[in-house]
Design a protein around this motif. Structure first.
Motif, PDB file in Angstrom:
ATOM      1  N   GLN A   3       0.818  -1.202   0.000  1.00 12.06           N
ATOM      2  CA  GLN A   3       0.000   0.000   0.000  1.00 12.06           C
ATOM      3  C   GLN A   3       0.860   1.264   0.000  1.00 12.06           C
ATOM      4  O   GLN A   3       0.535   2.249  -0.667  1.00 12.06           O
ATOM      5  CB  GLN A   3      -0.933  -0.006   1.219  1.00 12.06           C
ATOM      6  CG  GLN A   3      -1.999  -1.072   1.169  1.00 12.06           C
ATOM      7  CD  GLN A   3      -2.894  -0.932  -0.046  1.00 12.06           C
ATOM      8  OE1 GLN A   3      -3.436   0.132  -0.335  1.00 12.06           O
ATOM      9  NE2 GLN A   3      -3.044  -2.014  -0.796  1.00 12.06           N
ATOM     10  N   SER A  39      -1.311   3.309   3.367  1.00  2.91           N
ATOM     11  CA  SER A  39      -1.864   4.281   2.418  1.00  2.91           C
ATOM     12  C   SER A  39      -1.592   5.712   2.861  1.00  2.91           C
ATOM     13  O   SER A  39      -1.165   6.553   2.065  1.00  2.91           O
ATOM     14  CB  SER A  39      -3.382   4.055   2.277  1.00  2.91           C
ATOM     15  OG  SER A  39      -3.663   2.736   1.893  1.00  2.91           O
ATOM     16  N   MET A  41     -13.674   0.343  -0.988  1.00  4.24           N
ATOM     17  CA  MET A  41     -12.415   0.702  -1.631  1.00  4.24           C
ATOM     18  C   MET A  41     -12.636   1.652  -2.807  1.00  4.24           C
ATOM     19  O   MET A  41     -11.770   2.475  -3.107  1.00  4.24           O
ATOM     20  CB  MET A  41     -11.686  -0.554  -2.084  1.00  4.24           C
ATOM     21  CG  MET A  41     -11.156  -1.397  -0.938  1.00  4.24           C
ATOM     22  SD  MET A  41     -10.120  -0.465   0.229  1.00  4.24           S
ATOM     23  CE  MET A  41      -8.770   0.044  -0.847  1.00  4.24           C
ATOM     24  N   LEU A  83     -13.302  -0.733   7.950  1.00  3.11           N
ATOM     25  CA  LEU A  83     -12.480  -1.463   6.986  1.00  3.11           C
ATOM     26  C   LEU A  83     -11.834  -2.731   7.554  1.00  3.11           C
ATOM     27  O   LEU A  83     -11.956  -3.802   6.949  1.00  3.11           O
ATOM     28  CB  LEU A  83     -11.423  -0.540   6.387  1.00  3.11           C
ATOM     29  CG  LEU A  83     -10.479  -1.197   5.372  1.00  3.11           C
ATOM     30  CD1 LEU A  83     -11.264  -1.810   4.226  1.00  3.11           C
ATOM     31  CD2 LEU A  83      -9.466  -0.191   4.852  1.00  3.11           C
ATOM     32  N   THR A 122      -8.923  -9.485  -2.246  1.00  5.37           N
ATOM     33  CA  THR A 122      -8.026  -8.350  -2.454  1.00  5.37           C
ATOM     34  C   THR A 122      -8.002  -7.894  -3.908  1.00  5.37           C
ATOM     35  O   THR A 122      -7.814  -6.709  -4.189  1.00  5.37           O
ATOM     36  CB  THR A 122      -6.608  -8.698  -1.988  1.00  5.37           C
ATOM     37  OG1 THR A 122      -6.226  -9.977  -2.511  1.00  5.37           O
ATOM     38  CG2 THR A 122      -6.530  -8.757  -0.472  1.00  5.37           C
ATOM     39  N   GLN A 124     -11.047  -5.696  -4.371  1.00  2.00           N
ATOM     40  CA  GLN A 124     -10.848  -4.422  -3.689  1.00  2.00           C
ATOM     41  C   GLN A 124      -9.881  -3.526  -4.457  1.00  2.00           C
ATOM     42  O   GLN A 124     -10.113  -2.317  -4.593  1.00  2.00           O
ATOM     43  CB  GLN A 124     -10.346  -4.660  -2.267  1.00  2.00           C
ATOM     44  CG  GLN A 124     -11.378  -5.262  -1.340  1.00  2.00           C
ATOM     45  CD  GLN A 124     -10.863  -5.484   0.058  1.00  2.00           C
ATOM     46  OE1 GLN A 124      -9.659  -5.415   0.308  1.00  2.00           O
ATOM     47  NE2 GLN A 124     -11.745  -5.756   0.994  1.00  2.00           N
ATOM     48  N   GLN A 125      -8.800  -4.130  -4.961  1.00  3.24           N
ATOM     49  CA  GLN A 125      -7.847  -3.349  -5.743  1.00  3.24           C
ATOM     50  C   GLN A 125      -8.478  -2.851  -7.030  1.00  3.24           C
ATOM     51  O   GLN A 125      -8.272  -1.702  -7.448  1.00  3.24           O
ATOM     52  CB  GLN A 125      -6.616  -4.198  -6.056  1.00  3.24           C
ATOM     53  CG  GLN A 125      -5.516  -3.454  -6.800  1.00  3.24           C
ATOM     54  CD  GLN A 125      -4.905  -2.342  -5.976  1.00  3.24           C
ATOM     55  OE1 GLN A 125      -4.884  -2.409  -4.751  1.00  3.24           O
ATOM     56  NE2 GLN A 125      -4.402  -1.309  -6.639  1.00  3.24           N
ATOM     57  N   GLY A 161     -10.699   0.002  -6.213  1.00  6.17           N
ATOM     58  CA  GLY A 161      -9.948   1.225  -5.979  1.00  6.17           C
ATOM     59  C   GLY A 161      -9.510   1.886  -7.271  1.00  6.17           C
ATOM     60  O   GLY A 161      -9.641   3.101  -7.446  1.00  6.17           O
TER      61      GLY A 161
END
Length: 493
Positions: free
Chosen positions: A25, A149, A298, A398, A422, A425-426, A429
């Motif tokens: 991140q 992040s 996300m 989260l 993941t 979620q990526q 984003g």
């Protein structure tokens, strides 16, 4: 399942695992503050800058599912160590790049290495930590991602301002190299060595692996990566290039490629193979609801971080360091409530997550209303107050979303379950940054003033508010469903 006897320091083991999530991140967000320096010192143009940022996001998202499946097939410790070593080497190559092309290639490889190591984190936590420690460990996973992040924004600005050893933008990459090297060495010593699939006990073996070794589904992996590429590449590059025909052709081809990939996955599963996608996970209600909620969250979080940076630097006139420091209180509050969140959820259940989502929504609404009331001079104090609410709420939501999604996943599906979670979620984003970012730029116009930035941020904040309300609704609905069903020992009720 209990911790192996050779794992005498579970806290150190967890720290080693979470270093992967933090580094992935951190390196995703830290590049945002280096863009001016890359343009000035390396000669990176707009297209190169897009590929430096978006290329990492693409390979990271596209490789995540395959990375999770590799861990299930080969062993999570082995794949984690190899992934961490590859991430460390590619990070070093980023810091040594002599021109934009070299940096782009290094970033593509770095994202792929991150996709190999990160799914193993959730998989090992799910498989290894006992029920009474798993919820806290998953909470720390959320802390590591959120802090990484924020640290990318804040620490990156500080490093550039300090100009350590005269390295300029290179230091934001090189600082992570010793961390990755140490983590790889410790992981090789501390991570438990699970047996190969052929040697697992029948209770912990997938129905598709009856005592024999299985191979990675390479056509399926290529199909998943291709489907993601057909969406992420045009979304990342379409706006700045004026949405040429190839971007629309790629988007139009996404559905048929995804459908064909899905059909092959179902056919391979029916034949007793090991598909790269575990479609049976979507029959687990908690996993499906958690996955959708994670996508909404996300999509909001990544786009909010992106558009807020534009508002702070373009609308309020802050530099990279000043803009980064504005994120610091939000990051501190996020960390605090993340640590408290696991215990609060264990005691009071999912109403804590609903409350957290409402606090985040209140922060977004406060920011939007303030920008509407005083677009020319919203005041930094008002912005910080709104961000404080956002940080508090995010920390309560989260980290617990991750645990809620994986609670019903069986041990032999831990790697692929984490990889699919993941990846989505990526992807969310990246799509959130592209779509909500496009809305922001459309409202701001070609030569935006401070008022234009405020109007654009208001629109994007309202979209983010709608996404948070989706998360709150899903958490509330699954809470009611879980009260009617028999609760899982580690599930937040």
């Amino acid at each position: 399942m209990v911790l192996p006897t050779r794992t005498r320091h579970p806290g150190v083991l967890l720290a080693v695992l979470l270093s992967a999530q933090f580094l992935a991140q951190f390196d995703f967000f830290v590049v945002n503050v280096t863009a001016p320096a890359l343009h000035r010192d390396l000669g990176a143009g707009p297209t190169a800058l897009e590929l430096i940022v978006g290329g990492y996001a693409f390979t990271y998202a596209a490789g995540m599912i395959t990375g999770g499946r590799l861990g299930d097939l080969v062993g999570h410790r082995r794949v984690f160590v190899l992934g961490m070593l590859a991430f460390t080497v590619t990070t070093l190559l980023c810091g040594l790049a002599a021109n934009p092309a070299q940096l782009v290639l290094a970033r593509l490889a770095q994202g792929l290495a991150g996709a190999v190591m990160v799914p193993q984190v959730l998989a090992v936590i799910t498989r290894v930590f006992p029920a009474d420690a798993r919820a806290a460990a998953l909470g720390w996973y959320g802390v590591a991602g959120g802090v990484g992040s924020i640290a990318g924004q804040v620490f990156g600005g500080l490093l550039l301002r300090a100009d350590v050893l005269g390295l300029g933008w290179r230091v934001v990459f090189l600082v992570a190299v010793p961390v990755g090297a140490i983590a790889a060495v410790l992981a090789a010593r501390l991570l438990p060595s699970h047996p190969d699939p052929a040697d697992r006990s029948p209770a912990d073996r997938s129905p598709a692996e009856p005592g024999r070794r299985t191979r990675l589904d390479l056509p399926g992996a290529l199909g998943v990566a291709g489907s993601l590429a057909l969406v992420l590449v045009p979304l990342a590059m379409g706006r700045t290039q004026g949405w040429p025909a190839w971007t629309w052709l790629c988007l139009a081809a996404t559905l048929p490629v995804a459908v064909l990939t899905g059909r092959r996955q179902r056919r391979l599963s029916a034949l007793g193979g090991q598909p790269v996608l575990e479609l049976s996970l979507f029959r687990v209600p908690s996993y499906t609801a958690g996955l959708i909620a994670g996508v909404a969250f996300m999509g909001y979080f990544a786009s909010f971080m992106f558009t807020l940076t534009l508002l702070l630097q373009g609308g309020l006139g802050l530099g990279a360091l000043g803009a980064g420091l504005v994120f610091a209180p939000m990051g501190l509050l996020y960390t605090t409530t993340s640590l408290l969140g696991a215990r609060l959820v264990a005691r009071h259940g999912r109403p804590v997550m609903v409350f957290g989502g409402c606090v985040t929504a209140a922060g977004l609404l406060l920011l939007a209303l303030r920008l509407l009331a005083a677009p020319q001079s919203p005041g930094l104090a008002w912005v910080l107050g709104a961000l404080a609410l956002v940080g508090v709420g995010n920390g309560l939501v989260l980290p617990q979303l991750v645990g809620a999604a994986l609670v019903g996943v069986r041990p032999h599906q831990a790697g692929i379950g984490a990889g699919m979670l993941t990846t989505t979620q990526q992807f969310a984003g990246s799509a959130g940054v592209a779509l909500i970012g496009a809305l922001f730029f459309a409202v701001a116009g070609d030569a935006p003033t401070g008022t234009d930035y405020a109007a654009a941020m208001t629109c994007s904040a309202l979209v983010d508010l709608a996404l948070i309300l989706v998360v709150v609704t899903l958490v509330a609905v699954t809470r009611r469903a879980s009260r009617r069903a028999a609760p899982h020992p580690v599930s937040p009720r």
